[in-house]
Enzyme design. Structure first.
Site, PDB file in Angstrom:
ATOM      1  CE1 TYR A 128      -4.464   1.955   0.424  1.00 17.80           C
ATOM      2  CE2 TYR A 128      -2.829   2.254   2.702  1.00 17.80           C
ATOM      3  CZ  TYR A 128      -4.213   2.297   1.959  1.00 17.80           C
ATOM      4  OH  TYR A 128      -5.159   3.894   2.423  1.00 17.80           O
ATOM      5  NE  ARG A 181      -5.550  12.451  -6.732  1.00 21.09           N
ATOM      6  CZ  ARG A 181      -5.501  11.287  -5.273  1.00 21.09           C
ATOM      7  NH1 ARG A 181      -4.795  10.739  -5.300  1.00 21.09           N
ATOM      8  NH2 ARG A 181      -7.069  11.098  -4.461  1.00 21.09           N
ATOM      9  CE  LYS A 199      -7.055   2.774  -0.957  1.00 13.11           C
ATOM     10  NZ  LYS A 199      -7.082   4.154   0.120  1.00 13.11           N
ATOM     11  CD  GLU A 270      -9.254   4.405  -2.953  1.00 13.30           C
ATOM     12  OE1 GLU A 270      -9.524   3.642  -2.620  1.00 13.30           O
ATOM     13  OE2 GLU A 270      -8.650   5.773  -2.736  1.00 13.30           O
ATOM     14  CG  ASP A 271      -5.813   7.325  -6.300  1.00  8.58           C
ATOM     15  OD1 ASP A 271      -6.246   7.928  -4.904  1.00  8.58           O
ATOM     16  OD2 ASP A 271      -4.484   6.440  -6.234  1.00  8.58           O
ATOM     17  CG  ASP A 293     -11.030   4.899   0.310  1.00 10.96           C
ATOM     18  OD1 ASP A 293     -11.488   5.459   1.111  1.00 10.96           O
ATOM     19  OD2 ASP A 293      -9.960   4.853   0.427  1.00 10.96           O
ATOM     20  CG  ASP A 294      -9.597   9.183  -3.214  1.00  8.20           C
ATOM     21  OD1 ASP A 294      -8.472   9.343  -2.664  1.00  8.20           O
ATOM     22  OD2 ASP A 294      -9.603   8.067  -4.628  1.00  8.20           O
ATOM     23  CG  ASN A 446      -0.570   9.485   0.649  1.00  9.73           C
ATOM     24  OD1 ASN A 446       0.287   8.867   2.099  1.00  9.73           O
ATOM     25  ND2 ASN A 446      -2.024   8.984   1.388  1.00  9.73           N
TER      26      ASN A 446
HETATM   27  N1  NAD Z   1      -3.820  10.908   4.287  1.00 12.52           N
HETATM   28  C1  NAD Z   1      -4.686   9.639   2.854  1.00 12.52           C
HETATM   29  O1  NAD Z   1      -5.673   9.605   3.690  1.00 12.52           O
HETATM   30  C2  NAD Z   1      -5.404  10.594   1.982  1.00 12.52           C
HETATM   31  C3  NAD Z   1      -6.450   9.771   1.391  1.00 12.52           C
HETATM   32  C4  NAD Z   1      -7.197  10.626   0.124  1.00 12.52           C
HETATM   33  C5  NAD Z   1      -5.746  11.378  -0.624  1.00 12.52           C
HETATM   34  N2  NAD Z   1      -4.701  11.915  -0.077  1.00 12.52           N
HETATM   35  C6  NAD Z   1      -3.589  12.506  -0.509  1.00 12.52           C
HETATM   36  O2  NAD Z   1      -3.561  13.545  -0.814  1.00 12.52           O
HETATM   37  C7  NAD Z   1      -3.311  14.443  -1.955  1.00 12.52           C
HETATM   38  C8  NAD Z   1      -4.555  15.652  -2.494  1.00 12.52           C
HETATM   39  O3  NAD Z   1      -5.499  14.354  -3.151  1.00 12.52           O
HETATM   40  P1  NAD Z   1      -7.049  14.644  -3.650  1.00 12.52           P
HETATM   41  O4  NAD Z   1      -7.614  13.614  -4.525  1.00 12.52           O
HETATM   42  O5  NAD Z   1      -7.280  16.038  -3.601  1.00 12.52           O
HETATM   43  O6  NAD Z   1      -6.274  15.316  -5.127  1.00 12.52           O
HETATM   44  P2  NAD Z   1      -6.718  17.177  -6.738  1.00 12.52           P
HETATM   45  O7  NAD Z   1      -5.614  16.558  -7.431  1.00 12.52           O
HETATM   46  O8  NAD Z   1      -8.092  16.353  -6.943  1.00 12.52           O
HETATM   47  O9  NAD Z   1      -6.054  18.036  -5.660  1.00 12.52           O
HETATM   48  C9  NAD Z   1      -4.992  18.607  -5.185  1.00 12.52           C
HETATM   49  C10 NAD Z   1      -5.697  19.911  -4.792  1.00 12.52           C
HETATM   50  O10 NAD Z   1      -4.211  20.611  -4.391  1.00 12.52           O
HETATM   51  C11 NAD Z   1      -4.338  22.119  -4.853  1.00 12.52           C
HETATM   52  N3  NAD Z   1      -2.804  22.137  -4.672  1.00 12.52           N
HETATM   53  C12 NAD Z   1      -1.961  22.036  -5.598  1.00 12.52           C
HETATM   54  N4  NAD Z   1      -1.175  23.081  -5.421  1.00 12.52           N
HETATM   55  C13 NAD Z   1      -0.723  23.604  -3.943  1.00 12.52           C
HETATM   56  C14 NAD Z   1      -0.114  24.410  -4.112  1.00 12.52           C
HETATM   57  N5  NAD Z   1       0.978  24.500  -4.132  1.00 12.52           N
HETATM   58  N6  NAD Z   1      -0.718  25.310  -2.514  1.00 12.52           N
HETATM   59  C15 NAD Z   1      -2.044  25.415  -2.036  1.00 12.52           C
HETATM   60  N7  NAD Z   1      -2.724  23.713  -2.758  1.00 12.52           N
HETATM   61  C16 NAD Z   1      -2.065  23.378  -4.024  1.00 12.52           C
HETATM   62  C17 NAD Z   1      -4.901  21.718  -5.588  1.00 12.52           C
HETATM   63  O11 NAD Z   1      -5.016  23.730  -6.932  1.00 12.52           O
HETATM   64  C18 NAD Z   1      -5.910  21.382  -6.078  1.00 12.52           C
HETATM   65  O12 NAD Z   1      -7.086  21.914  -4.938  1.00 12.52           O
HETATM   66  C19 NAD Z   1      -2.820  13.404  -2.973  1.00 12.52           C
HETATM   67  O13 NAD Z   1      -1.601  13.414  -2.341  1.00 12.52           O
HETATM   68  C20 NAD Z   1      -3.482  11.842  -2.539  1.00 12.52           C
HETATM   69  O14 NAD Z   1      -2.084  11.349  -1.918  1.00 12.52           O
HETATM   70  C21 NAD Z   1      -3.795  11.241   1.438  1.00 12.52           C
END
Ligand code: NAD
Length: 604
Positions: A128, A181, A199, A270-271, A293-294, A446
Site C-alpha cells: 500500500y 489521479r 486497497k 478510488e483515485d 474513498d478519497d 501521499n
Molecule cells: N492520507 C490519506 O488517507 C489520503 C486520502 C486521499 C488523498 N490523499 C492525498 O491527498 C493529496 C490530494 O488528493 P486529491 O484527490 O484531493 O487531489 P486533487 O488533485 O483533486 O487536489 C489537489 C489540490 O491541491 C491543490 N494544490 C496544488 N498545488 C498547491 C499548492 N502549491 N498550494 C496549495 N494547494 C495546492 C490543487 O489546486 C488542488 O486543489 C494526494 O497526495 C493524495 O495522495 C491522502
C-alpha cells in the site's frame, strides 16, 4: 494497556479461527490446474490424501511441508533479502520487497494473506502507500501476470458479457479507478491498477474479505500523460482521456454490468481526478452501494483526527465548532474533509447552530480561495471566504499560505495538496503562534515524498507540543531528553475496510452519510484520553482487524437504524435488527475470513 488488550483479542480471534476445523473449499479442477491457481494452491503443503484425491501425486516433491514451516521459510527469505540489499537505495529495496511479496501473491494466496495479516505494520507500506506509488509508476516493467479486470473505451457495448469472464461466481468488494489521479502522482493511466490491488489487499487483511470475492478494476479511458502516450511499451490505450458524456457512458456501463452480475457487491471509487470523483459520487450514490474513498473515507479519517486534536487540547468535543482550520488543497480529498467537518458541526450545534463554515480557510495552488475567485469550482464555493479584492482582516483573494497562517493562527493546519514540502520552515514556525495549546499539523498527502512536511521538521520548527499526523508512515521523532514526537498515520485504511465490510454485512443498498459518520466517530472514540495526552490520535496499524471490526459493527448498526439494511446471507433484517452493539461486533468478527488451508473438495 489498550494495545495489549487488543493484541490479545487479535491473537484469540486468530486462534479461534485457526483451531476450528476449516470448512471445505470446492474446486472445479484437478492436477496442475490447481497448482497454478493461487486461490487453491498450497505448494508443498498438500497432504498426501489430498494429493491422491486431486491428481497431484507425483507432481510435487514427496515431503509435505506444514503451513507453519512454509510461513517461516518465506519470512526467512524476506529477511535475507533485506540483508542482501544493504546499501541499495530505498526505492530499490522497497521494489525488491514488493516483488517478493507479489511473487507469493501470484503463487499461494493463503500463505500471502497470512503473512500480510500477521505483519501488517511492516508490510502495509509495501503493498500500500508509499511503495504502491512507486509500483504504479513502474508498472509496465513490473507487470508479469494479470490481476483484476480492465474495461476500456474500446469495450463499449461489451461490458455486460465481459463481466462474466471473471472466474468467481460471487464478488463482494470491487475497487475501481480510472488512473487519473494516482496518490499525489497525477495521471498514470492503466498503471494505476496497482491502487485497487493494494486497497483490496488491505480489505482482505483488515476486513477479512475472502480474496476469492474481491475484484480490482481499471477503467481505461486513455491518458493525458504525454510520457505514457509516447511509450511504446505502455499497456493501456494510447489516446487522450475521454471527456464529458463519452466518459460517463463508459462508467455507467461498467456500473450496470457489475450490478447485474453481483447486485450485493460494494463498489469503492478510488483515485479519480476531482471532477469525476464528485460527479460519479453524485451520480451513483443513491442507486448503488458505493462510496468514494478519497472524498468520504479520507474525510472520515481526518474528522476523527480533528476530534482527537480537540481532545488533546483538554477541551470538550463540542469545542470543535470553535477550532480554526486551514486546509491546503481544494481537491476531492480537501473538500471532502471540509464537507464532513461541516456536517459534524451542524450535528453538534443542532439546527440553530453556526454551520456557515466560518472557521475554515481553504487554499489551492492559487492561494486562499475567496468569493472573489474567478471561475470558482462549485465544490469549493461553500468554503470561500468573504474577503474582497480589497484587504479585509489582513487577507485578500489568493493570499499565500504563510500569510494565512500568520493572520489566522489556526488550531489545525491540514495538507491534502499533493505538494511535498509546502509546509516549509517559515510556515511551520508561524504555527508556533497558533491559538491552540497543542497545534495540530496534518501532512496527509501521499506518497512519502509528497507529504507537506516531514515530522522531523514539524517538531523542529513548530515545537515539541504539536500533534502530528501524516498520510504515509514515518518513524517517531526523537526529541532528546527521552522525549518522543509521536507520528500518527492519518490514512483512510483505518476506515474504508470497516465502511465496506459494514455495508456488505448489513446488506445496505446504499451508503449513507450517517453510516460514514458512525464509522468516523467510532474511530475517534477508539483512542483513550491517556493516549491522546501522549499525542496519539490514531491507533496502531497492528490493531487494524480489531478497529475494522468495531467500525464495521458501527456501520451495520447505523444501516439498520436508518432503515437501509436488507440482511446478508442467511442473516435477515429481523435478526440484524435484534442485535445489540456487542452482538453486532461478534457478527462482524464471525464473518471475517482468515487464511488457513481448507480441505479442497473437487466437484465436476
Ligand atoms: N492520507 C490519506 O488517507 C489520503 C486520502 C486521499 C488523498 N490523499 C492525498 O491527498 C493529496 C490530494 O488528493 P486529491 O484527490 O484531493 O487531489 P486533487 O488533485 O483533486 O487536489 C489537489 C489540490 O491541491 C491543490 N494544490 C496544488 N498545488 C498547491 C499548492 N502549491 N498550494 C496549495 N494547494 C495546492 C490543487 O489546486 C488542488 O486543489 C494526494 O497526495 C493524495 O495522495 C491522502
Amino acid at each position: 494497556m489498550w494495545n495489549i488488550a487488543r493484541a490479545v483479542w487479535n491473537l484469540r480471534q486468530a486462534r479461534r479461527l485457526s483451531m476450528s476445523i476449516p470448512g471445505p473449499c470446492i474446486v472445479h479442477k484437478r492436477g496442475t490446474d490447481i497448482l497454478h491457481d493461487p486461490w487453491f494452491n498450497k505448494d508443498t503443503g498438500f497432504p498426501l490424501t489430498e494429493r491422491d484425491r486431486l491428481g497431484l501425486r507425483g507432481l510435487l516433491p514427496p515431503r509435505v511441508i506444514s503451513f507453519e514451516q512454509q510461513y517461516e521459510r518465506f519470512i526467512n527469505s524476506y529477511r535475507s533479502l533485506e540483508h542482501n540489499t544493504k546499501g541499495a537505495s530505498d526505492a530499490v529495496v522497497s521494489l525488491a520487497k514488493w516483488r517478493i511479496l507479489n511473487r507469493l501473491h501470484d503463487r499461494n494466496e493463503t500463505l500471502y494473506y497470512r503473512v500480510l495479516i500477521d505483519n501488517i505494520k511492516e508490510f502495509a507500506p509495501i503493498v500500500y502507500t508509499p511503495t504502491v506509488g512507486l509500483v504504479c509508476q513502474n508498472y509496465g516493467g513490473l507487470y508479469r501476470r494479470p490481476r483484476g479486470m480492465y474495461f476500456s473505451a474500446k469495450d463499449k457495448g461489451e461490458m455486460m458479457s465481459m463481466i462474466y469472464n471473471w472466474p468467481s461466481h460471487q464478488v463482494d468488494m470491487i475497487v475501481v479507478t480510472d488512473g487519473s489521479r494516482i496518490l499525489g502522482l497525477g495521471d498514470l493511466g492503466v498503471q494505476g491498477i496497482g491502487i485497487p490491488i493494494g486497497k483490496l489487499d488491505i480489505y482482505v487483511a483488515a476486513a477479512g474479505i475472502n480474496p476469492q470475492k474481491i475484484l480490482p478494476v481499471m477503467l481505461d479511458m486513455g491518458t493525458n500523460n504525454q510520457k505514457l502516450l509516447e511509450d511504446n511499451l505502455y499497456l493501456g490505450l494510447r489516446q487522450p482521456r475521454l471527456e464529458g458524456d463519452e466518459y460517463l457512458s463508459i462508467v455507467d456501463e461498467f456500473m450496470e454490468a457489475a450490478y447485474a452480475r453481483w447486485p450485493k457487491a460494494v463498489i469503492q471509487f478510488e483515485d479519480f481526478q476531482m471532477k469525476w470523483a464528485f460527479e460519479t459520487l453524485q451520480r451513483y450514490r443513491q442507486r448503488f452501494c458505493m462510496f468514494n474513498d478519497d472524498i468520504q473515507g479520507t474525510a472520515g479519517v481526518a474528522l476523527a483526527g480533528l476530534l482527537g486534536a480537540v481532545r488533546s487540547q483538554g477541551r470538550p468535543l463540542k469545542d470543535f465548532v470553535k477550532q480554526k482550520i486551514v486546509v491546503v488543497g481544494a481537491g476531492s480529498a480537501g473538500i471532502g474533509v471540509l464537507n464532513m467537518a461541516k456536517k459534524a458541526i451542524s450535528r453538534m450545534c443542532g439546527s440553530s447552530g453556526n454551520v456557515e463554515g466560518n472557521q475554515f480557510w481553504l487554499l489551492d495552488k492559487n492561494g486562499l480561495i475567496t468569493k472573489y475567485r474567478k471561475d470558482i469550482d462549485p465544490a469549493a464555493a461553500p468554503f470561500a471566504r468573504g474577503y474582497g479584492p480589497e484587504e479585509v482582516e489582513g487577507l485578500t483573494e489568493g493570499a499565500s499560505l504563510l500569510e494565512v497562517v500568520k493572520k489566522v493562527k489556526p488550531h489545525v493546519l491540514l495538507g491534502l495538496s499533493g505538494v511535498g514540502g509546502i509546509f516549509n520552515e517559515e510556515v511551520l514556525r508561524a504555527m508556533q503562534d497558533s491559538d491552540a495549546s497543542r497545534p495540530a499539523i496534518f501532512a496527509m498527502s501521499n506518497p512519502t515524498m509528497n507529504a507537506e512536511c516531514t515530522p522531523k521538521d514539524a517538531f523542529k520548527y513548530s515545537g515539541d507540543n504539536i500533534i502530528f499526523a501524516s498520510g504515509s508512515p514515518f518513524d517517531n521523532v526523537d526529541l532528546g531528553n527521552g522525549k518522543v514526537g509521536y507520528v500518527n498515520q492519518a490514512n483512510n485504511m483505518y476506515l474504508f475496510p470497516g465502511i465496506g465490510l459494514g455495508a456488505l454485512l448489513s446488506g445496505a443498498h446504499i451508503i449513507s452519510d450517517g453510516m460514514l459518520q458512525a464509522a468516523s466517530e467510532c474511530l475517534a472514540s477508539y483512542i483513550t484520553d491517556e493516549d491522546i495526552q501522549q499525542g496519539v490520535i490514531f491507533p496502531s496499524i497492528s490493531s487494524i482487524r480489531h478497529i475494522t471490526t468495531q467500525v464495521g459493527a458501527a456501520v451495520v448498526c447505523t444501516a439498520v437504524a436508518e432503515g437501509l439494511a436488507e440482511g446478508h446471507g442467511n442473516v435477515d433484517l429481523k435478526e440484524l435488527s435484534l442485535m445489540s452493539k456487542e452482538e453486532a461486533v461478534e457478527y462482524v468478527a464471525r464473518n471475517m475470513w482468515y487464511p488457513v488451508y481448507s480441505p479442497l473438495v473437487q466437484e465436476k
